[in-house]
Design an enzyme around this catalytic site. Structure first.
Site: not given
Ligand code: DX5
Ligand code: ZN
Length: 220
Positions: A8, A33, A35, A37, A66, A68, A137, A145, A175, A177
Site C-alpha cells: 500500500s 494497492h 488507498d 480517502m 481501494h 474509501m 479490512m 500503521g 488489508d 496490520g
C-alpha cells in the site's frame, strides 16, 4: 493457490512516489494497492485519479484501487481512465451496490467489495456472483500503521467458504496490520492477497520484507 503481495503506497514517501513504486515493483510486488480517502467516509484525505495516472507509467503490475469515499459512483470512471485495474468500494458508501459493481465493470475494471471489521457478510448474498475480489479490512479504514484485529481471521475463513461454494475465481484480500509475523496465520484462514503498507514502506529493504513474507507463505 496463487498468493499476491500488494504494497500500500499510503506508507510510501509521497515526495518521491515514482521512485517508491518503481522500487516496490522491482522488489517483487504483485499489485500496487492505492488507498483513496475523502475526509468524509473516513477521517483522512489522500490521493485521487491524477496521482493514479501519474504513477501508471511506472508500474508494470495491476493497480488495486481501494476507494474509501462517499458517494462513490461519480469517481469510478475517472479512476478507470487513470489506469486502475481493480476498483473496490465499501457497501456503506453506495446507495445501490449492484449498480456500483456494474459501473466498475462497464468501465473495464475488476470489481471488489470491502468489509469493515463490523460490516456483516450478508452483503455478499446477492453480489458474490459478480465480484472479482472481496477485501476484508483487519483495521478500521483511514490510517496506515494500525494493529491487526484478530476477529478478521474468522471472517476471512467464512468468505473463503463462500467463495469455494460459489465455484468462481474470486480473490480474497486482507488489508490492515499485515506483517511478516502474522501473514502465515492470515493465509491459513484463507486469504490469497495481502495488503501491507507500513510493514514494507517502513523498512529499508523492500525486497527483503517481501521475500520474508513469501517465505512465510511457502508451504512448510
Ligand atoms: C487503511 C488502508 C490500508 C493501509 C494499510 O485504511 O486501507 O491499505 O494502508 O496499512 P498498514 O499495512 O500499515 O496497516
Ligand atoms: Zn487499503
Amino acid at each position: 493457490m496463487i498468493q499476491r503481495i500488494a504494497p500500500s503506497i499510503l506508507s510510501a514517501d509521497f515526495a518521491r512516489l515514482g521512485e517508491e513504486v518503481n522500487a516496490v515493483v522491482a522488489a517483487g510486488a504483485d499489485l500496487i494497492h492505492f488507498d483513496v480517502m475523502d475526509n468524509h467516509y473516513v477521517p483522512n484525505l489522500t490521493i485521487g485519479p491524477l496521482v493514479c495516472e501519474a504513477i501508471r507509467p511506472h508500474v508494470q503490475v495491476p493497480i488495486d484501487v481501494h476507494l474509501m469515499v462517499k458517494p462513490v459512483d461519480r469517481i469510478i470512471p475517472d479512476f478507470a481512465r487513470a489506469g486502475a485495474d481493480i476498483i473496490s468500494f465499501h457497501p456503506e458508501a453506495s446507495e445501490h451496490i449492484d449498480r456500483t459493481i456494474g459501473l466498475i465493470k462497464d468501465s473495464g475494471c475488476r470489481a471488489g467489495l470491502v468489509f469493515n471489521p463490523a460490516t456483516p457478510l450478508h452483503y455478499l448474498d446477492h453480489t458474490l456472483d459478480k465480484l472479482d475480489l472481496v477485501l476484508i479490512m483487519s483495521v478500521n479504514p483511514g490510517f496506515g500503521g494500525q494493529s491487526f484485529i484478530p476477529g478478521a481471521l474468522a471472517k476471512i475463513s467464512e468468505v473463503r467458504r463462500r467463495i469455494a461454494a460459489s465455484g468462481r475465481e474470486v480473490w480474497l484480500e486482507v488489508d490492515g496490520g499485515v506483517k511478516v509475523d502474522n501473514i502465515a496465520a492470515i493465509a491459513s484462514a484463507g486469504a490469497d492477497t495481502f495488503v501491507a503498507g507500513s510493514a514494507i514502506f517502513g523498512q529499508k529493504d523492500y525486497k527483503a520484507v517481501i521475500a520474508a513474507m513469501r517465505g512465510k507463505l511457502a508451504p512448510a
